[in-house]
Design a protein around this motif. Structure first.
Motif, PDB file in Angstrom:
ATOM      1  N   MET B   1       0.843  -1.199   0.000  1.00  0.00           N
ATOM      2  CA  MET B   1       0.000   0.000   0.000  1.00  0.00           C
ATOM      3  C   MET B   1       0.882   1.254   0.000  1.00  0.00           C
ATOM      4  N   GLU B   2       0.493   2.200  -0.802  1.00  0.00           N
ATOM      5  CA  GLU B   2       1.222   3.473  -0.842  1.00  0.00           C
ATOM      6  C   GLU B   2       0.225   4.614  -0.643  1.00  0.00           C
ATOM      7  N   ILE B   3       0.570   5.554   0.243  1.00  0.00           N
ATOM      8  CA  ILE B   3      -0.327   6.682   0.502  1.00  0.00           C
ATOM      9  C   ILE B   3       0.356   7.963   0.026  1.00  0.00           C
ATOM     10  N   VAL B   4      -0.312   8.669  -0.869  1.00  0.00           N
ATOM     11  CA  VAL B   4       0.279   9.863  -1.471  1.00  0.00           C
ATOM     12  C   VAL B   4       0.013  11.079  -0.586  1.00  0.00           C
ATOM     13  N   GLY B   5       1.010  11.949  -0.446  1.00  0.00           N
ATOM     14  CA  GLY B   5       0.799  13.144   0.360  1.00  0.00           C
ATOM     15  C   GLY B   5       1.935  14.130   0.208  1.00  0.00           C
ATOM     16  N   VAL B   6       2.101  14.957   1.249  1.00  0.00           N
ATOM     17  CA  VAL B   6       3.088  16.026   1.235  1.00  0.00           C
ATOM     18  C   VAL B   6       3.873  15.950   2.536  1.00  0.00           C
ATOM     19  N   ALA B  18       5.438  13.492  -1.296  1.00  0.00           N
ATOM     20  CA  ALA B  18       6.026  12.315  -0.654  1.00  0.00           C
ATOM     21  C   ALA B  18       5.034  11.161  -0.657  1.00  0.00           C
ATOM     22  N   ILE B  19       5.550   9.982  -0.349  1.00  0.00           N
ATOM     23  CA  ILE B  19       4.706   8.784  -0.300  1.00  0.00           C
ATOM     24  C   ILE B  19       4.952   8.075   1.020  1.00  0.00           C
ATOM     25  N   LEU B  20       3.860   7.719   1.685  1.00  0.00           N
ATOM     26  CA  LEU B  20       3.962   6.988   2.944  1.00  0.00           C
ATOM     27  C   LEU B  20       3.831   5.509   2.643  1.00  0.00           C
ATOM     28  N   LYS B  21       4.824   4.747   3.136  1.00  0.00           N
ATOM     29  CA  LYS B  21       4.795   3.305   2.896  1.00  0.00           C
ATOM     30  C   LYS B  21       4.724   2.564   4.217  1.00  0.00           C
ATOM     31  N   PRO B  57      -7.695  16.973   5.653  1.00  0.00           N
ATOM     32  CA  PRO B  57      -6.459  16.190   5.535  1.00  0.00           C
ATOM     33  C   PRO B  57      -5.980  15.650   6.880  1.00  0.00           C
ATOM     34  N   ARG B  58      -5.290  14.534   6.846  1.00  0.00           N
ATOM     35  CA  ARG B  58      -4.739  13.944   8.076  1.00  0.00           C
ATOM     36  C   ARG B  58      -3.314  14.414   8.272  1.00  0.00           C
ATOM     37  N   THR B  70      -1.828  14.003   4.329  1.00  0.00           N
ATOM     38  CA  THR B  70      -2.453  13.313   3.200  1.00  0.00           C
ATOM     39  C   THR B  70      -3.968  13.504   3.207  1.00  0.00           C
ATOM     40  N   ASP B  71      -4.546  13.547   2.024  1.00  0.00           N
ATOM     41  CA  ASP B  71      -6.007  13.618   1.888  1.00  0.00           C
ATOM     42  C   ASP B  71      -6.633  12.234   1.857  1.00  0.00           C
ATOM     43  N   ASP B  72      -5.802  11.202   1.842  1.00  0.00           N
ATOM     44  CA  ASP B  72      -6.304   9.838   1.669  1.00  0.00           C
ATOM     45  C   ASP B  72      -6.821   9.293   3.004  1.00  0.00           C
TER      46      ASP B  72
END
Lengths: 327, 346
Positions: B1-6, B18-21, B57-58, B70-72
């Protein structure tokens, strides 16, 4: 120069859901939950407030606010009891509160700024007791004593105190409004009221007196919206962060339209429209605001970490020290 | 799973995509979206993850103040499902996103607010009003006669003999109320009588003229003494203050309180006044029957007041003055409820 849109992405029905749960929990916990409710409400508004692609954040811990609120309530209860039972002691208490007032304002601003963050950099406030004393007590008194001549200057001094002592990270805000700016708004407001009075006197020859009276009331309302829109725009348009500035173009008609719809719906829904009304007015003000960046927004530097307590803010809230300013 | 954000390191306002893994062993790793380089990594339990709030956003805060936004929301909810420290807020989000529960919350809130306005607050105000010493009630109303004299009242035109005879009519009954009311005569506001909180009862000349005999005047006097006996003005002041504080506390800001408080002022005033009027009527009728005065006198004088104003239940003073203050203090003329009350005593 890059113009960034200021955008409020909140949604009335989404905020209603959050708000109504807050209200219910606040009531059933006899007010204790109000600290958590405040944080959730503020978080919703700050997080939906976007400058370009980045949003603001509200970071306060509900426990800190709860402690502040409890101190405020204890102080107010003591004040109420003392002033009923011993009127003289109540007088001394009132005097003490006046002396404490500038301190509370400073604490409230320190807390509010500290808890606001943008791109993971917190705001800060470094005003002093003496500055608040001048801005919120001495200058307003001089404004009255000078029969209003110094009143525009007292507005300049108050906003300058709040804005110039605010900083984003280590970068302080600038405020360039002058006596003349506020004087002209006040002069125009007087003119509008005068016009309404003259108009109503003339109309009273052709219309029944109740209608003529209505014209005066309407004129005073219109003046209120005029003054509110102009001072709002002036405050933003004379505030700078380095070379970056704002462009606010709120109009009296726009504010009036928002207020009219909101008030109508709030009454029709027995108050349930309140959260959506807040979203509507925030959306309007943001839609009329732009941030004019002179360059990159990447280079602001964070300040040292400090702790801020909520006692000042809550005591201020409880005493209704609504200073009505916030960036 | 990859979570896209800043990602932002908290030292400058610079942000990078950045990407949260989420890795093995509950580790969270943030990598640069461009280079794939690891920026920060930590055990999941060392990362402070903000609770869900609508679709905002979280914020995932790492040990040194670095933050990944991230908005995810869906992916983050999945990630924290097992964490207990976020449990309560996720319950809140569940309630907030369930239409049925939100409707239930809204109905419950309206019911509780309605019950406190119509029952809870009046009850509390009554309990508190009778705990407070008499001096408090007097201090609430201190100087109100002076203010009314300046604003609306004219001096009484009754001659001294008439006043003396009215006083000797009323004097024997004044001690029936513990505050021992003082009687004053004024004119200028039509037929009316007022119970001021400092224990003064004011009669207008027009009311005196309207009354056919002394017993009708006594009926009015007892009604006003009923207001004093039940401490209505103090209770009213307490109720208004509690409602104001309550609205500010519950909605959380002074601004909305201002809009909302216009409504109680409109609707509750009517209801509270009516309840107080009924209490005062009851006191008057009880006193009249224990003093052996014909109850029909009460009905007669109230009917006369009613036919004079005749604009509705609550407009006794509205017909003659628009003063808010007088609305608070004035007696209200007869209503169908009033007639029903009288028949109860017969």
């Amino acid at each position: 120069m890059v113009v960034h849109k200021v955008d409020f992405r909140g949604d009335g029905s989404e905020y209603f859901r959050i708000w109504i749960v807050n209200v219910l929990l606040t009531i059933v916990t006899l007010g204790i939950y109000s600290a958590w409710a405040t944080v959730r409400n503020n978080r919703y508004f700050y997080s939906n407030f976007y400058l370009g692609d980045s949003h603001f954040e509200y970071l306060a811990d509900p426990i800190t606010i709860l402690k502040g609120r409890m101190v405020a309530i204890v102080v107010l209860v003591i004040y109420a009891v003392v002033s009923v039972l011993y009127p003289l002691a109540g007088l001394i208490f009132t005097l003490a509160l006046i002396i404490l007032f500038p301190y509370l304002i400073v604490r409230s601003l320190v807390f509010g700024r500290r808890m606001t963050s943008f791109r993971n950099i917190q705001f800060r406030f470094k005003g002093t007791y003496g500055g608040a004393l001048m801005a919120f007590i001495i200058w307003p008194i001089l404004g009255v004593l000078s029969l209003g001549l110094l009143f525009p200057l007292s507005l300049v001094k108050r906003n300058a105190f709040v804005i110039k002592n605010s900083a984003y990270g280590t970068t302080a805000f600038e405020f360039t409004a002058t006596y003349k700016d506020y004087f002209l708004i006040i002069l125009a407001s007087f003119g509008l009221v005068l016009l309404a009075i003259i108009g109503s006197v003339m109309l009273s020859f052709v219309l029944p007196p109740i209608m003529a009276g209505f014209v005066i009331v309407l004129g005073i309302y219109a003046t209120g919206f005029y003054a509110a829109s102009r001072t709002h725009n002036l405050m933003f348009n004379t505030t700078f962060l380095n070379e970056h500035g704002f462009n606010s173009t709120v109009t009296a008609g726009g504010l009036f339209q928002v207020a009219l719809i909101n008030t109508l719906f709030i009454i029709l829904t027995l108050g349930l429209y309140l959260p959506a009304a807040k979203v509507r007015s925030t959306k309007y003000v943001c839609s009329r605001l732009e941030f004019e960046a002179a360059g990159s927004l990447d280079d602001f530097v964070a300040a040292e970490k400090e702790n801020a307590s909520a006692i000042g803010e809550e005591l201020g809230d409880a005493l209704d020290l609504d200073i009505g300013l916030g960036i | 799973m990859e979570i896209v954000g800043v990602f932002s390191n908290g030292k400058t306002s610079h942000t990078v995509k950045a990407i949260l893994k989420p890795g093995g062993a509950d580790r969270l790793t943030v990598v640069s979206a461009e280079s794939g380089e690891v920026i920060v990594a930590a055990a999941q339990f060392d990362v402070n993850i903000s609770s869900r709030l609508g679709s905002t956003p979280r914020r995932l805060e790492f040990f040194d103040g670095e933050v990944f936004f991230t908005d995810d929301n869906g992916a983050i909810d999945e990630l924290v499902r097992s964490r207990e420290d976020i449990g309560f807020s996720s319950i809140l989000h569940t309630i907030e996103s369930h239409v049925g529960l939100v409707v239930v919350a809204a109905i419950l809130t309206l019911l509780i607010v309605w019950a406190s306005l119509t029952r809870g607050i009046p009850y509390l105000a009554r309990e508190v009003a009778f705990q407070l010493p008499q001096s408090v009630q007097e201090s609430v109303g201190a100087g109100s006669l002076d203010i009314l004299d300046q604003l609306v009242f004219e001096p009484s035109a009754l001659n001294t003999e008439k006043i003396a005879s009215l006083r000797s009519l009323m004097n024997p009954f004044l001690s029936l109320e513990s505050s021992n009311p003082r009687i004053e005569f004024r004119s200028g506001v039509g037929p009316n009588a007022f119970a001021l909180p400092d224990g003064t009862v004011v009669f207008t000349d027009e009311l005196i003229e309207l009354a056919d005999d002394g017993e009708e005047i006594l009926a009015i006097l007892f009604h006003e003494m009923g207001h004093l006996h039940h401490r209505h003005i103090l209770r009213r002041t307490l109720q208004d203050s509690v409602i104001t504080l309550g609205v500010i506390f519950v909605t959380g800001d002074v601004e909305s309180a201002n809009i909302l408080l216009g409504m109680p002022a409109l609707f509750l005033d009517l209801r509270y006044s009516r309840d107080f009027e009924i209490e005062a009527d009851r006191f008057a009728l009880e006193t009249m029957s224990s003093e052996g005065i014909d109850l029909s006198k009460f009905e007669r004088i109230m009917n006369k007041l009613d036919s004079l104003t005749a604009t509705g239940e609550f407009s006794s003073s509205g017909a003659t003055t628009n003063s808010k203050l007088l609305d608070y203090l004035s007696t209200h003329p007869s209503t169908s409820e009033r007639i029903a009350l009288i028949s109860e005593f017969k």
